[in-house]
Design a protein around this motif. Structure first.
Motif, mmCIF file in Angstrom:
data_model
loop_
_atom_site.group_PDB
_atom_site.id
_atom_site.type_symbol
_atom_site.label_atom_id
_atom_site.label_comp_id
_atom_site.label_asym_id
_atom_site.label_seq_id
_atom_site.Cartn_x
_atom_site.Cartn_y
_atom_site.Cartn_z
ATOM 1 N N SER A 72 0.902 -1.114 0.068
ATOM 2 C CA SER A 72 0.016 0.009 0.020
ATOM 3 C C SER A 72 0.806 1.350 -0.023
ATOM 4 N N SER A 73 0.374 2.237 -0.184
ATOM 5 C CA SER A 73 1.097 3.742 -0.304
ATOM 6 C C SER A 73 1.978 4.182 0.739
ATOM 7 N N ALA A 74 1.330 4.790 1.844
ATOM 8 C CA ALA A 74 2.259 5.227 2.957
ATOM 9 C C ALA A 74 3.136 4.467 3.385
ATOM 10 N N VAL A 75 3.094 3.344 3.625
ATOM 11 C CA VAL A 75 4.190 2.339 4.220
ATOM 12 C C VAL A 75 5.363 2.110 3.076
ATOM 13 N N ASN A 76 4.855 2.217 1.727
ATOM 14 C CA ASN A 76 5.933 2.158 0.766
ATOM 15 C C ASN A 76 6.582 3.352 0.387
ATOM 16 N N TRP A 77 5.859 4.297 0.565
ATOM 17 C CA TRP A 77 6.532 5.560 -0.047
ATOM 18 C C TRP A 77 7.646 5.778 1.255
ATOM 19 N N ALA A 78 6.981 5.649 2.316
ATOM 20 C CA ALA A 78 7.912 5.872 3.762
ATOM 21 C C ALA A 78 8.993 4.914 3.532
ATOM 22 N N SER A 79 9.066 3.712 3.113
ATOM 23 C CA SER A 79 10.119 2.746 2.965
ATOM 24 C C SER A 79 11.244 3.115 1.860
ATOM 25 N N MET A 80 10.534 3.933 0.819
ATOM 26 C CA MET A 80 11.345 4.300 -0.325
ATOM 27 C C MET A 80 12.113 5.557 0.076
ATOM 28 N N PHE A 81 11.666 6.369 0.846
ATOM 29 C CA PHE A 81 12.364 7.630 1.377
ATOM 30 C C PHE A 81 13.378 7.420 2.610
ATOM 31 N N MET A 82 12.968 6.316 3.411
ATOM 32 C CA MET A 82 13.795 6.300 4.830
ATOM 33 C C MET A 82 14.489 4.989 4.842
ATOM 34 N N GLY A 95 -2.524 4.799 4.627
ATOM 35 C CA GLY A 95 -2.547 5.945 4.861
ATOM 36 C C GLY A 95 -1.941 6.682 6.246
ATOM 37 N N SER A 96 -0.790 6.002 6.452
ATOM 38 C CA SER A 96 -0.160 6.286 7.829
ATOM 39 C C SER A 96 0.562 7.852 7.523
ATOM 40 N N LYS A 97 -0.039 8.681 8.732
ATOM 41 C CA LYS A 97 0.569 9.826 8.854
ATOM 42 C C LYS A 97 1.713 10.195 10.027
ATOM 43 N N THR A 98 1.458 9.319 10.642
ATOM 44 C CA THR A 98 2.476 8.942 11.920
ATOM 45 C C THR A 98 2.485 7.600 12.119
ATOM 46 N N PRO A 99 3.719 7.180 12.549
ATOM 47 C CA PRO A 99 3.972 5.681 13.017
ATOM 48 C C PRO A 99 2.972 5.103 13.847
ATOM 49 N N GLU A 100 2.596 4.166 13.444
ATOM 50 C CA GLU A 100 1.619 3.221 14.419
ATOM 51 C C GLU A 100 2.600 2.353 15.264
ATOM 52 N N TYR A 139 3.486 13.707 4.827
ATOM 53 C CA TYR A 139 3.808 13.257 6.279
ATOM 54 C C TYR A 139 5.227 12.318 6.108
ATOM 55 N N LEU A 140 5.699 11.947 5.085
ATOM 56 C CA LEU A 140 6.666 10.858 5.018
ATOM 57 C C LEU A 140 8.152 11.517 4.467
ATOM 58 N N VAL A 141 8.214 12.472 4.227
ATOM 59 C CA VAL A 141 9.453 13.001 3.683
ATOM 60 C C VAL A 141 10.367 14.226 4.467
#
Length: 301
Positions: A72-82, A95-100, A139-141
């Protein structure tokens, strides 16, 4: 006595050089990352995407880069950038905006280390930007590490807006690092379905934007010093994603430009978080210890 002093002197000089931290030489002055949300690798052979396929022909690529789970989106964009997976950065949902899950570490801005922050720390004066259509990207950058970030207006009404924003920003600022994150073909995948005529029509449209962004880099006088990366957060199947099928999990990774080998396809294992590591390698940056990504060094000269 002199015969003893000279070797000792040389030994001390060598020890001093070894003690001085140094970063590797950059592979290029600029990186432009173009992300297409929901772009499954399965679609590439059938897609009418001449600009993207030219980048593939002129550089290196894989159609086997895997997303982290869930696809899914947020988890993978986060991984791509982090440079790490959800087990470490803590963003685990669409749709993660903050870490669960609590992030393993936090930087000075209270967020898991991103490629944007690593570049900012190394080059305080660098122009670093992120432009996007989906508001979840911001929220991920680590926006405090960016020189500029902006959301495009509704693509249903202004489909070319993000591309135009990227063109203008490139020509005006000649950014060191720019991420341009399109929210399609994901939107079409949810509405009409993946692997449908509508999906391929959207890919053709997006390819024209990739061509325009490449031209903007050329117009800005940056082309000879730029590396392009075109990739995706996840794929899809039928009208959804988030599962474990290969249509959802495998995404393209295309890299082309300065110091990139014209090797065509590569088959070494690549994960979503290896994108950040590869960009860090391009700029000669040291990875945070918490990152688990590996740079795709084989694609460079």
């Amino acid at each position: 006595m002199k015969k003893v002093i000279v070797p000792l002197f040389l030994l001390l000089i060598t020890a001093c050089f070894l003690a001085i931290p140094c970063s590797a030489k950059s592979k290029a002055k600029h990186v432009v990352l173009i992300g297409l949300d929901g772009w499954g690798a399965y679609s590439v052979p059938k897609a009418d995407i001449p600009h993207i396929k030219q980048l593939m022909a002129e550089g290196s690529y894989t159609l086997e880069k895997r997303s982290v789970l869930p696809s899914s989106s947020a988890v993978n964009w986060a991984s791509m950038f982090m440079g790490a997976g959800p087990e470490l950065h803590g963003y685990t949902e669409w749709g993660s905006k903050t870490p669960e899950l609590p992030s393993r570490i936090l930087n000075e801005h209270g967020i898991f280390p991103t490629i944007f922050r690593q570049l900012r720390d190394a080059r305080p004066e660098a122009e670093i930007g992120c432009l996007y259509e989906w508001n979840g990207i911001k929220y991920l950058v680590d926006t405090l590490s960016l020189s500029h970030y902006a959301k495009a207006p509704d693509y249903n009404q202004y489909p070319e807006a993000l591309c135009s924003m990227a063109e203008n920003y490139i020509k005006e600022k000649q950014p060191t690092l720019l991420a341009v994150c399109f929210d399609n073909p994901d939107h079409v995948g949810h509405k009409a379905g993946h692997d449908t005529p509508e999906y391929y029509a959207k890919l053709k449209e997006l390819d024209s934007y990739v061509g325009r962004i490449v031209q903007a880099v050329k117009d800005a006088g940056m082309l000879k010093e730029t590396i392009f990366i075109v990739t995706a957060d996840h794929g899809g199947i039928k009208k959804g994603h988030g599962g474990k099928t290969m249509q959802e999990m495998e995404t393209p990774f295309i890299i082309s430009g300065k110091n990139v080998r014209k090797n065509g396809v590569f088959h070494e294992s690549m994960m979503q978080y290896d994108v950040a590591s590869t960009i860090a390698y391009i700029f000669g940056l040291r990875q945070p210890q918490v990152w688990i990504g590996r740079p795709m060094t084989q694609v460079f000269r």
